[in-house]
Design a protein around this motif. Structure first.
Motif, mmCIF file in Angstrom:
data_model
loop_
_atom_site.group_PDB
_atom_site.id
_atom_site.type_symbol
_atom_site.label_atom_id
_atom_site.label_comp_id
_atom_site.label_asym_id
_atom_site.label_seq_id
_atom_site.Cartn_x
_atom_site.Cartn_y
_atom_site.Cartn_z
ATOM 1 N N HIS A 255 10.130 -3.379 -5.553
ATOM 2 C CA HIS A 255 8.937 -2.616 -5.854
ATOM 3 C C HIS A 255 9.324 -1.349 -6.582
ATOM 4 O O HIS A 255 10.476 -0.944 -6.567
ATOM 5 N N GLU A 256 8.321 -0.725 -7.215
ATOM 6 C CA GLU A 256 8.551 0.588 -7.814
ATOM 7 C C GLU A 256 9.129 1.530 -6.771
ATOM 8 O O GLU A 256 8.794 1.435 -5.587
ATOM 9 N N ALA A 259 6.518 3.011 -4.426
ATOM 10 C CA ALA A 259 5.354 2.181 -4.160
ATOM 11 C C ALA A 259 4.918 2.311 -2.705
ATOM 12 O O ALA A 259 5.745 2.332 -1.794
ATOM 13 N N ALA A 260 3.600 2.387 -2.503
ATOM 14 C CA ALA A 260 3.063 2.375 -1.150
ATOM 15 C C ALA A 260 2.413 1.018 -0.873
ATOM 16 O O ALA A 260 2.349 0.553 0.257
ATOM 17 N N PHE A 261 1.925 0.391 -1.945
ATOM 18 C CA PHE A 261 1.298 -0.922 -1.833
ATOM 19 C C PHE A 261 2.013 -1.904 -2.758
ATOM 20 O O PHE A 261 2.568 -1.507 -3.776
#
Lengths: 274, 274, 274, 274
Positions: A255-256, A259-261
């Motif tokens: 993920h980025e 990222a949180a989602f």
């Protein structure tokens, strides 16, 4: 007593670290002195200069030895754990920078001290180590580490190729064309496979030239292998500043950074701890 | 009888496999013996050593032949299907490792046996084959297999270039500058295109040098082609592929790496976990 | 008349296409004959063979000319548009394959006919063109086409570098060290920058060697440029068998070849026309 | 007065820009003249031509100087800020194109003017700069800029390797085999590491050849490093980047290339169009 400790600490920060302007200035000056001492070593090896200026160069060399000796003592003095420093890699390199100057007082034949004097060059990396270049070097290192096994497979294959081709050429060409032994044949095969091609030993028989052509085309083509390996690994290492976390919804792995989602299914990656 | 079978089985595991500590130790020792025998072959080819130590080296060679013979008999003995082993690739290589030592008893001119003795080197791969490096070699192999057709196209183009340039140079430079025949011209073109550049044959006429420049720049540039092919394939083999997930709507199995919706039926592939 | 037409059509399919077993067999035989004629040309250029077997080789060459002549007439006969074939690229190459054999009847000095005879080699591509390799060659071609502009920029820079360095070396080294003119200096710069390094002209002065080192390190480093360009383009070309269509929902541009819905937002890509 | 200004403006557009047909034609003619003047410089350096045609070539050179002088005056005249133009990079290059022709009137020994005359070549870039190739050059430049730090690390390592190996070879081989000083040894190490391999200095001792082999295999392998760096950067520069789309939930602007959901707030980025 307290002020002496304080002074030692400030010296430590200046000499061993490079976050402060003083530290950076110290590193810069040290770098210049190291480079100057290398230039002196090189000049001294040129015959015509050595004959005319041997004395001057020897005096300059003593000067450098004195500077490095002073630096070494300062490092020992301000280091919180002097022994640990003395036996660390850079501690030994620092010591080696002084040794040849002292040994030269006793031995006039300084030929073999040259290599030790050149080892001073490694001190450049100490200076560079403390710089923004470190991160870039790390990228390269992690790419090299990631491709280590593939590179071993590649090098073993190259060694095999080179031995087989070198032996073949020794049998085909024989010592009258310069292939005087199998090791010589292997040396030739390395010269040819790596596309260096000195031309000191060249095939003369038609069959030898056919096999040479094979070696050359092989060498020309398989350069693609380490390049491909390294490029793919480096692209990985560069892309790789990502978050490694399995998404609870879709198992997406990367993920980025922040990222949180999950960007694929929108699941929240981490649960709030309350 | 049973204990003999049991013993044979344990021998088989030790000799043919490398999962056990004994198997790994056996492989390690074998690797050292093979390398030592190669060193002996190389030393024997150096004239000054051959003249002084030919007898010693011959005795050592006999020792190695005896060891390899013993190993071969053991392999035959403990193999569950001895004939199948004997005619397998490595079975033949193992046999070839013994042959030159025996032939050398009858023929004094061992020159041409050298190549057979060097073939022992292939046995190194048997040892390496049973190692964690296998997987890495597989990556390389699958990348090479994937780019096989592209590489054939590349090699055919290189052959054409080399033939055309070699003939041109033969016509332009002629035999007085070393280009004595078209095959020689092709040999020169290969030496030049692969950027080896021995320098045993060099163009002398201005036109020849212009065409040489063309060949060199071509060779310098098209090295990009096999590198590009291999890198792209290897990146593919390493990045691996597609998302494996059954679509809830239409059971489509493979999706784009980062798909959130099925490209066939538009169903959302993953549910948001809340 | 009808049966003749029918026969001509079948001949056309066999000669010009390679979908049928007969067509593939025809291509295979033609490939062998072309290669054999090339081998004859090469053998003829070797002095010792030419002196002893010139007559035999001339007869064989006439045989090949006869075969190619027959093939050319057949192609003209069965082609639906003979003129268009005759002036197509391969039609001219086919004609060129016959010319040297006929001209050799009048001119004894066949030296310059050699190049024409070697041009027959181009006919190999006609045969390969009709093979599964075509698709792979197309990949390479599209990658080359995609990077054309970048490669022009690269080549112009290389030409500039080579001219500047060649002139510098001509001024520094002078004609007593082999740099007799600027073009010669440029030739040397090309030999060095492409890492070929014949060694026929080498710098002798210290300043010349410093500049040479610069040229070599430049050449060693900028090889990365065409390789990088081509690799990136090829990776694009290989990934690139995708559907190019703007998604109505999110404007995503590339989709799986057979996508019906966008994999990012799930919108239907195309509307059913009713 | 007004018409003069108008005329000056039109001249400015034609000379300094290349959007109009007249501007493109002007650039094309200028390119041809520059190339022609370079050819004259090169021809003049060939001894046999210089001896016979020195006068003719000098007249032609005067012609070119006159043309470039005229162009320079025109540029000064029509430029809205003549001084700024005169001291810009290309303004100085334009001036340098005239200087050697004028100096040659006073000095007969034009040897050192050659380099200045060759600098005219830089004017080619002015013409190319105004072309569609600019964008491609920008790609290359941004990739080079992105990999600058990595390339510095690489070059420093190469310099260290080359110094250490050069010194080693100087000590091992000594001046009787051509390694007359450490700088010479470093020169040899560069020639070998970059796989150029002139063959003017070659190792003769067995130990020297072993170390040479090491240098060659190192050089052959680490070419992968700049290639990998540049390829990875270029692929980045070409693949370009991130998805530019304002998240409806949190206005986050940049997202992963293929994001369907915002990685910060989990909102679906695009609505399914139905």
């Amino acid at each position: 007593m307290d002020s002496s400790n304080n002074w030692r600490e400030r010296l430590y920060v200046m000499i061993f670290q490079s976050d402060t302007p003083a530290g950076r200035r110290f590193d810069g000056i040290l770098l210049l002195i190291i480079l100057a001492s290398l230039v002196i070593v090189m000049l001294d090896s040129i015959d015509s200069i050595h004959r005319n200026y041997a004395d001057v160069l020897a005096y300059i060399e003593w000067g450098f030895t004195a500077i490095f000796l002073g630096e070494y003592i300062l490092r020992l003095y301000c280091s919180p754990k002097p022994l640990r420093y003395a036996f660390s890699f850079y501690g030994l390199v620092d010591l080696l920078a002084i040794v040849p100057g002292i040994l030269a007082l006793y031995y006039s034949d300084a030929q073999y001290l040259l290599i030790i004097r050149i080892i001073r060059m490694l001190r450049i990396f100490r200076v560079l180590k403390l710089s923004p270049y470190l991160k870039q070097a790390n990228y390269l290192m992690s790419a090299l580490r990631g491709s280590k096994q593939k590179i071993v497979v590649f090098l073993v294959s190259v060694c095999t190729l080179v031995t087989v081709f070198g032996t073949l050429m020794y049998v085909i060409e024989g010592s009258e064309h310069g292939f005087t032994s199998i090791p010589k044949g292997i040396y030739w095969a390395i010269v040819t496979l790596t596309t260096v091609g000195f031309g000191d030993i060249v095939p003369k028989t038609p069959l030898g030239q056919v096999i040479s052509s094979l070696v050359m085309i092989t060498g020309y083509s398989i350069i693609a292998v380490p390049t491909g390996i390294f490029t793919a690994e480096l692209a990985n290492a560069m892309r790789g500043e990502q978050l490694q976390h399995d998404c609870p919804g879709c198992q997406k792995k990367n993920h980025e950074q922040s990222a949180a989602f999950c960007s694929r299914c929108g699941s929240q990656l981490f649960k709030k701890v309350e």
